[in-house]
Design an enzyme around this catalytic site. Structure first.
Site: not given
Length: 268
Positions: A18, A90, A145, A158, A191, A193
């Site tokens: 990202i 980020n 998130s 998290y 996503i 990634t």
């Protein structure tokens, strides 16, 4: 090109995924970009790639768990380009082997994630905001998130850290709006990634796809374009918000896919 003309952006965790997408998009839109990452070689390589495409960028080392390192990245940006107008916080981390449920979560891992995922955002803003005030304002974007909005079987640290990012974003927006500083967040769902592609079994990806409202997974550019918008003056009246970019994964009653399957079988 005019969307980020005269802007200077610091992007943490910008060597891949990202962050890398945002770096390329911001540079393409006219910003001067500093890519800061623990993977210093990756950050420098990303900056060189941007330069070959006609953009302006430089890569530097960043340890998001170290306040001095974060401060140095901000000061480097100001020294390199004269100001900092855009900050994209980020950096994020998780560890499924240690970040478990409430009873079994490794407490050292809890502290580490609160530092890397949350405190790094606070510190990035702490060091960048005075420079933004001096030059008339700026825009901050934080990576939250969807884990910050829902419960799950694991990743309690998290999820808690990302929920705190959502609220910290509101505090920053409320406290510094009169200084012409906007602060927003983006909350990605799954996503694709490089890390997700390399570490998630296809069976897990299929489970996520089953519950998406859209028939495909998200790509880094889906988040990168959102970050670009929030960092640009096009979003000048948006602050304190968290934009959820998750393919409609969380919008429906969770029983919908199973109920649809039941109805297909019942109608045979």
């Amino acid at each position: 090109m005019a969307r980020m003309k005269d802007k200077v952006a610091l992007i943490t965790g910008g060597a891949s995924g990202i962050g890398l997408s945002a770096a390329h998009l911001m540079a393409k839109a006219g910003a001067k970009v500093v890519i800061a990452d623990f993977n210093a070689d990756g950050a420098k390589e990303a900056a060189e790639n941007i330069k070959t495409q006609g953009g302006e960028a430089v890569g530097v080392f960043l340890d998001a768990g170290d306040a001095v390192s974060i401060k140095e990245a901000v000061e480097f940006t100001v020294k390199q380009y004269g100001k900092i107008t855009s900050l994209f916080n980020n950096v994020g981390s998780t560890n499924l082997k240690k970040d478990l449920d409430v009873v079994n979560v490794d407490l050292e891992e809890w502290d580490r994630l609160m530092s890397v995922n949350l405190k790094s955002v606070l510190l990035g803003c702490r060091f960048a905001i005075p420079h933004m005030i001096e030059t008339g304002g700026g825009s901050i974007v934080n990576t939250a998130s969807m884990a910050g909005f829902t419960g799950d079987a694991v990743r309690v640290a998290y999820g808690a850290s990302k929920a705190a990012v959502v609220n910290l974003t509101k505090y920053i927006a409320a406290q510094y709006g009169k200084n012409n500083i906007r602060c927003n967040a983006v909350a990605p769902g799954l996503i694709l990634t490089p890390a997700a592609k390399n570490n998630m079994p296809s069976e897990v990806l299929d489970i996520f796809a089953k519950y998406n409202a859209l028939p495909y997974h998200g790509e880094p550019d889906d988040i990168g374009h959102t970050v670009l918008f929030l960092a640009s003056d096009e979003a000048k009246f948006i602050t304190g918000q968290t934009i959820q970019v998750e393919g409609g994964h969380y919008i429906a009653n969770p029983t919908v896919p199973d109920f649809e399957q039941f109805m297909k079988i019942a109608q045979r």
